[in-house]
Design a protein around this motif. Structure first.
Motif, PDB file in Angstrom:
ATOM      1  N   LYS A  15       0.872  -1.244  -0.053  1.00  0.00           N
ATOM      2  CA  LYS A  15      -0.085   0.079  -0.203  1.00  0.00           C
ATOM      3  C   LYS A  15       0.906   1.344   0.151  1.00  0.00           C
ATOM      4  O   LYS A  15       0.256   2.306  -0.257  1.00  0.00           O
ATOM      5  CB  LYS A  15      -0.742  -0.207   1.195  1.00  0.00           C
ATOM      6  CG  LYS A  15      -1.871  -1.116   0.906  1.00  0.00           C
ATOM      7  CD  LYS A  15      -2.879  -0.821   2.494  1.00  0.00           C
ATOM      8  CE  LYS A  15      -3.988  -2.160   2.237  1.00  0.00           C
ATOM      9  NZ  LYS A  15      -4.959  -2.097   3.208  1.00  0.00           N
ATOM     10  N   LYS A  16       2.214   0.928   0.559  1.00  0.00           N
ATOM     11  CA  LYS A  16       3.147   2.118   0.476  1.00  0.00           C
ATOM     12  C   LYS A  16       4.471   1.807  -0.148  1.00  0.00           C
ATOM     13  O   LYS A  16       5.261   1.739   0.420  1.00  0.00           O
ATOM     14  CB  LYS A  16       3.286   2.454   1.889  1.00  0.00           C
ATOM     15  CG  LYS A  16       2.061   3.267   2.484  1.00  0.00           C
ATOM     16  CD  LYS A  16       2.528   3.783   4.069  1.00  0.00           C
ATOM     17  CE  LYS A  16       1.222   4.319   4.613  1.00  0.00           C
ATOM     18  NZ  LYS A  16       1.731   4.380   6.168  1.00  0.00           N
ATOM     19  N   PRO A  17       4.308   1.675  -1.421  1.00  0.00           N
ATOM     20  CA  PRO A  17       5.572   0.918  -2.022  1.00  0.00           C
ATOM     21  C   PRO A  17       6.602   2.075  -2.108  1.00  0.00           C
ATOM     22  O   PRO A  17       7.909   1.325  -1.854  1.00  0.00           O
ATOM     23  CB  PRO A  17       5.092   0.794  -3.785  1.00  0.00           C
ATOM     24  CG  PRO A  17       3.899   1.913  -3.738  1.00  0.00           C
ATOM     25  CD  PRO A  17       3.235   1.819  -2.365  1.00  0.00           C
ATOM     26  N   GLU A  18       6.446   3.368  -2.146  1.00  0.00           N
ATOM     27  CA  GLU A  18       7.895   4.013  -1.948  1.00  0.00           C
ATOM     28  C   GLU A  18       8.541   3.864  -0.620  1.00  0.00           C
ATOM     29  O   GLU A  18       9.585   3.678  -0.621  1.00  0.00           O
ATOM     30  CB  GLU A  18       7.511   5.794  -2.117  1.00  0.00           C
ATOM     31  CG  GLU A  18       6.979   5.831  -3.551  1.00  0.00           C
ATOM     32  CD  GLU A  18       5.437   5.721  -3.737  1.00  0.00           C
ATOM     33  OE1 GLU A  18       4.799   5.333  -2.798  1.00  0.00           O
ATOM     34  OE2 GLU A  18       5.093   5.818  -5.002  1.00  0.00           O
ATOM     35  N   ALA A  19       7.739   3.605   0.444  1.00  0.00           N
ATOM     36  CA  ALA A  19       8.206   3.550   1.717  1.00  0.00           C
ATOM     37  C   ALA A  19       9.011   2.090   1.819  1.00  0.00           C
ATOM     38  O   ALA A  19      10.102   1.957   2.357  1.00  0.00           O
ATOM     39  CB  ALA A  19       7.482   3.602   2.958  1.00  0.00           C
ATOM     40  N   ASP A  20       8.439   1.011   1.277  1.00  0.00           N
ATOM     41  CA  ASP A  20       8.949  -0.342   1.097  1.00  0.00           C
ATOM     42  C   ASP A  20      10.308  -0.387   0.308  1.00  0.00           C
ATOM     43  O   ASP A  20      11.060  -0.990   0.459  1.00  0.00           O
ATOM     44  CB  ASP A  20       7.924  -1.257   0.765  1.00  0.00           C
ATOM     45  CG  ASP A  20       6.879  -1.650   2.031  1.00  0.00           C
ATOM     46  OD1 ASP A  20       6.911  -1.033   2.884  1.00  0.00           O
ATOM     47  OD2 ASP A  20       5.714  -2.005   1.630  1.00  0.00           O
ATOM     48  N   ARG A  21      10.195   0.285  -0.720  1.00  0.00           N
ATOM     49  CA  ARG A  21      11.508   0.501  -1.502  1.00  0.00           C
ATOM     50  C   ARG A  21      12.577   1.088  -0.822  1.00  0.00           C
ATOM     51  O   ARG A  21      13.663   0.725  -0.875  1.00  0.00           O
ATOM     52  CB  ARG A  21      11.084   1.197  -2.901  1.00  0.00           C
ATOM     53  CG  ARG A  21      10.310   0.462  -3.738  1.00  0.00           C
ATOM     54  CD  ARG A  21      10.031   1.359  -5.133  1.00  0.00           C
ATOM     55  NE  ARG A  21       9.017   0.817  -5.853  1.00  0.00           N
ATOM     56  CZ  ARG A  21       7.953   1.444  -6.386  1.00  0.00           C
ATOM     57  NH1 ARG A  21       8.071   2.801  -6.204  1.00  0.00           N
ATOM     58  NH2 ARG A  21       7.074   0.808  -7.066  1.00  0.00           N
ATOM     59  N   ALA A  22      12.313   2.155  -0.048  1.00  0.00           N
ATOM     60  CA  ALA A  22      13.363   2.806   0.863  1.00  0.00           C
ATOM     61  C   ALA A  22      13.791   1.970   1.867  1.00  0.00           C
ATOM     62  O   ALA A  22      14.964   1.877   2.093  1.00  0.00           O
ATOM     63  CB  ALA A  22      12.852   4.141   1.339  1.00  0.00           C
TER      64      ALA A  22
END
Length: 134
Positions: A12-19
């Motif tokens: 649901k928060k791909p940018e946070a998980d990519r980081a």
């Protein structure tokens, strides 16, 4: 025949998980455009387990020392579940910034040797072509 594997974590928060994968786990990556990161992984293995249904797949990361991993995650304020002795390994679940959980375990089972790929000269994708998002 097979040259690699591509795993997908839905979030649901791909940018946070990519980081998290980039900054916390330190996985090497490439940006294929607009912040869309594809991560390199260490050698992998796949197993087939019995199931009453098809199309159920799971992703686990492995580590050398689960206690060190949990300590490092907690130091960064990242929640880990209790370490469970599964027989085949010691398992915890890390809560990703997007809210999902990622299983990480210290294996006790036999491990196959890594696949060595033959050189594929001339078969690389041109840098001018647009990347495919998977």
């Amino acid at each position: 025949m097979i040259s690699g594997a591509h795993s997908i974590i839905y979030s649901k928060k791909p940018e946070a998980d990519r980081a998290f994968l980039r900054d916390v786990l330190g996985l090497p990556h490439v940006d294929v455009g607009e912040g869309w990161l594809i991560f390199g992984l260490p050698p992998a293995e796949v197993a087939v387990h019995p199931s009453k249904t098809n199309n159920v797949h799971e992703l686990y990361f492995m580590c050398e020392d689960i206690a060190d991993l949990v300590k490092a995650m907690r130091k960064r304020g990242i929640r880990c579940g209790a370490v469970e002795d599964q027989g085949w390994g010691l398992l915890t679940h890390v809560t990703l910034p997007g809210g999902g959980k990622l299983g990480i375990y210290q294996p006790r089972h036999a491990r196959p040797r890594a696949v060595r790929l033959k050189a594929t000269a001339g078969r690389r994708q041109s840098s001018k072509s647009s990347p495919t998002r998977t």
